[in-house]
Scaffold this motif. Sequence first.
Motif, PDB file in Angstrom:
ATOM      1  N   GLY A  33       1.421 -10.003  -3.804  1.00 36.82           N
ATOM      2  CA  GLY A  33       0.203  -9.219  -3.947  1.00 36.82           C
ATOM      3  C   GLY A  33      -0.728  -9.713  -5.033  1.00 36.82           C
ATOM      4  N   HIS A  34      -0.222 -10.505  -5.971  1.00 36.69           N
ATOM      5  CA  HIS A  34      -1.078 -11.024  -7.048  1.00 36.69           C
ATOM      6  C   HIS A  34      -2.191 -11.898  -6.473  1.00 36.69           C
ATOM      7  N   LEU A  35      -3.418 -11.615  -6.852  1.00 37.60           N
ATOM      8  CA  LEU A  35      -4.630 -12.310  -6.408  1.00 37.60           C
ATOM      9  C   LEU A  35      -4.867 -12.162  -4.902  1.00 37.60           C
ATOM     10  N   GLN A  36      -4.282 -11.108  -4.313  1.00 37.18           N
ATOM     11  CA  GLN A  36      -4.558 -10.773  -2.917  1.00 37.18           C
ATOM     12  C   GLN A  36      -5.325  -9.454  -2.855  1.00 37.18           C
ATOM     13  N   LYS A  37      -5.730  -9.042  -1.649  1.00 40.22           N
ATOM     14  CA  LYS A  37      -6.537  -7.835  -1.529  1.00 40.22           C
ATOM     15  C   LYS A  37      -5.712  -6.593  -1.850  1.00 40.22           C
ATOM     16  N   PHE A  38      -6.403  -5.552  -2.262  1.00 41.84           N
ATOM     17  CA  PHE A  38      -5.757  -4.285  -2.573  1.00 41.84           C
ATOM     18  C   PHE A  38      -4.982  -3.801  -1.348  1.00 41.84           C
ATOM     19  N   GLY A  39      -3.732  -3.415  -1.573  1.00 40.38           N
ATOM     20  CA  GLY A  39      -2.870  -2.994  -0.478  1.00 40.38           C
ATOM     21  C   GLY A  39      -1.836  -4.033  -0.090  1.00 40.38           C
ATOM     22  N   SER A  40      -1.868  -5.185  -0.760  1.00 38.84           N
ATOM     23  CA  SER A  40      -0.959  -6.285  -0.401  1.00 38.84           C
ATOM     24  C   SER A  40       0.277  -6.301  -1.308  1.00 38.84           C
ATOM     25  N   GLY A  41       1.369  -6.832  -0.761  1.00 35.17           N
ATOM     26  CA  GLY A  41       2.512  -7.238  -1.571  1.00 35.17           C
ATOM     27  C   GLY A  41       3.490  -6.167  -1.990  1.00 35.17           C
ATOM     28  N   ARG A  42       3.191  -4.901  -1.735  1.00 31.98           N
ATOM     29  CA  ARG A  42       4.060  -3.824  -2.176  1.00 31.98           C
ATOM     30  C   ARG A  42       4.547  -3.016  -0.974  1.00 31.98           C
ATOM     31  N   PRO A  43       5.603  -2.216  -1.140  1.00 34.58           N
ATOM     32  CA  PRO A  43       6.072  -1.381  -0.018  1.00 34.58           C
ATOM     33  C   PRO A  43       4.929  -0.528   0.532  1.00 34.58           C
ATOM     34  N   LYS A 222      -9.079  -9.354  -4.821  1.00 33.59           N
ATOM     35  CA  LYS A 222      -8.213 -10.254  -5.578  1.00 33.59           C
ATOM     36  C   LYS A 222      -7.606  -9.487  -6.755  1.00 33.59           C
ATOM     37  N   MET A 223      -6.556  -8.735  -6.485  1.00 36.89           N
ATOM     38  CA  MET A 223      -5.911  -7.958  -7.550  1.00 36.89           C
ATOM     39  C   MET A 223      -5.265  -8.890  -8.575  1.00 36.89           C
ATOM     40  N   ASP A 224      -5.577  -8.687  -9.814  1.00 36.72           N
ATOM     41  CA  ASP A 224      -5.030  -9.521 -10.885  1.00 36.72           C
ATOM     42  C   ASP A 224      -3.925  -8.752 -11.597  1.00 36.72           C
ATOM     43  N   TYR A 225      -2.678  -9.102 -11.317  1.00 35.16           N
ATOM     44  CA  TYR A 225      -1.556  -8.395 -11.932  1.00 35.16           C
ATOM     45  C   TYR A 225      -1.481  -8.627 -13.437  1.00 35.16           C
ATOM     46  N   THR A 226      -2.037  -9.727 -13.934  1.00 38.10           N
ATOM     47  CA  THR A 226      -2.001  -9.947 -15.380  1.00 38.10           C
ATOM     48  C   THR A 226      -2.963  -9.002 -16.094  1.00 38.10           C
ATOM     49  N   LYS A 227      -4.014  -8.593 -15.389  1.00 42.06           N
ATOM     50  CA  LYS A 227      -4.977  -7.650 -15.953  1.00 42.06           C
ATOM     51  C   LYS A 227      -4.563  -6.214 -15.673  1.00 42.06           C
ATOM     52  N   TYR A 228      -3.939  -5.993 -14.493  1.00 46.00           N
ATOM     53  CA  TYR A 228      -3.494  -4.652 -14.092  1.00 46.00           C
ATOM     54  C   TYR A 228      -2.024  -4.721 -13.688  1.00 46.00           C
ATOM     55  N   PRO A 229      -1.116  -4.885 -14.659  1.00 42.89           N
ATOM     56  CA  PRO A 229       0.317  -5.065 -14.320  1.00 42.89           C
ATOM     57  C   PRO A 229       0.925  -3.879 -13.583  1.00 42.89           C
ATOM     58  N   GLU A 230       0.323  -2.683 -13.744  1.00 42.25           N
ATOM     59  CA  GLU A 230       0.859  -1.507 -13.078  1.00 42.25           C
ATOM     60  C   GLU A 230       0.786  -1.622 -11.557  1.00 42.25           C
ATOM     61  N   LEU A 231      -0.113  -2.479 -11.035  1.00 38.51           N
ATOM     62  CA  LEU A 231      -0.242  -2.636  -9.584  1.00 38.51           C
ATOM     63  C   LEU A 231       0.986  -3.290  -8.961  1.00 38.51           C
ATOM     64  N   TYR A 236       2.087   1.888  -1.257  1.00 41.31           N
ATOM     65  CA  TYR A 236       0.872   2.219  -0.515  1.00 41.31           C
ATOM     66  C   TYR A 236       1.195   3.018   0.747  1.00 41.31           C
ATOM     67  N   HIS A 237       0.194   3.756   1.202  1.00 35.93           N
ATOM     68  CA  HIS A 237       0.180   4.308   2.560  1.00 35.93           C
ATOM     69  C   HIS A 237      -1.016   3.657   3.258  1.00 35.93           C
ATOM     70  N   HIS A 238      -0.827   3.236   4.498  1.00 38.80           N
ATOM     71  CA  HIS A 238      -1.848   2.437   5.181  1.00 38.80           C
ATOM     72  C   HIS A 238      -2.193   3.050   6.528  1.00 38.80           C
ATOM     73  N   VAL A 239      -3.505   2.951   6.893  1.00 42.89           N
ATOM     74  CA  VAL A 239      -3.926   3.443   8.197  1.00 42.89           C
ATOM     75  C   VAL A 239      -5.150   2.673   8.673  1.00 42.89           C
TER      76      VAL A 239
END
Length: 419
Positions: A33-43, A222-231, A236-239
């Motif tokens: 999910g790092h440097l990907q769109k919001f909603g990526s990389g997590r359950p 492009k979510m930056d985990y180094t800037k927002y590690p909580e992400l 997520y819930h997706h629809v």
Amino acid sequence: MKQCLSRQISMVMFLLDFVNFARATRDLTLEPGHLQKFGSGRPTFPVDEIEGFPSPELFFRKYVQASRPLKMKGAARETPAFRLWTDDYFMSLDIDPNSTVFVESAKKENRTGASVHVHFKKFLQTYNDSDNYMVQDVPVYLRKDVVIPCSIQCADLFNKGLVATVMWFSSGGTKSVVHTDAVDNLNCIYRGDKELFFVDPKYKEKIVLKENGAYSDIDVDKMDYTKYPELANIEYHHVNISAGDCLYIPYLWIHQVRSYGSNVAVNIWWNHDEGLKLDPQKCQDECDPTLNLSDVNFEVDHEVSNDDEEEEEEDDEEDWKAYFLDILEEEDVTLEEMSELVLGDALAAKLKSMKVGHGYVDMIHKIFNLFDTDKDGVITKSEAEGISEKIWQHCEDFMNDLDLLIEAIEKSTKFREEL
């Protein structure tokens, strides 16, 4: 026995320390999910889905009062808006030549972009070849086409709960900021597709919102985990919703929205505390397919009933204009200062601490953008003096809408404190 228990406790403490150390030292740039769109990389979990509108009883008990998103597949397919809303239909309407709609000029929302007021038909002639994005209370000439969703056909809600209804219209490709709303929201799409990612409010401490609690600066592309590690530690819930579908977005659920293809949607916002107090058994037994937006009143609707009220509104407009120009005589005004001027220091500070969503912030941004004609982030006296009387009236309209929205927010907050 005691020695065995002591060893087990020591082992547990060691494992906890190890886990915490691993979390603290892991390389977040390697996390999915790092440097990907919001909603990526997590359950990610699907949003509940049903066919059509649920009964008011089911909707309010299982979803509104339980705070659960819901997709209502095909629920709006039998409405006039779904059947009629083509550009040719819009162009055929007899519309007051002096009326305007609010149009943003950036499809990737940042809350500071330029905006203009144009005639609806002018917007129709330009939106396909531009980034123009109409975000506007549903115009009166279109309200008859939008049927009130069966799930919220409730007299108690009509009488004192409905806050606003907004039309979202673009050629697609829009991307909202990550944000929350201080109201409950039912959104029906009549053209195109939308994709939404939700984050349960239980993760609210992991999504860094602006001081006013309204939205995040996260780059949704492009979510930056180094800037927002909580992400790196949320779910997520997706629809996905398509033309004819409706979606319930619960109060204060964090969400981000993308649109695809020529896109028209309408949402209805209602006061959260009124929804909690409502007895769904008192709602209509049978859905009325003819009940539409023109049949109900919203808190942000303004009806001038007599000449005295009209004169009072004109006086209020002149008072605000004189006050604002006096301020600008002394100094230029930034967006943050505009919030304090419009709300007052005490209310501005209160709303920041309450984390009540982005609606009131949107309105302040709209007011600010009316005056910041060179889009440099600062309003000068010369800019304000060059504003037409029509723009001053738009400002006054937004101020009135803002007053009513804040009143709804305060009602919800008071109700929550009483529970």
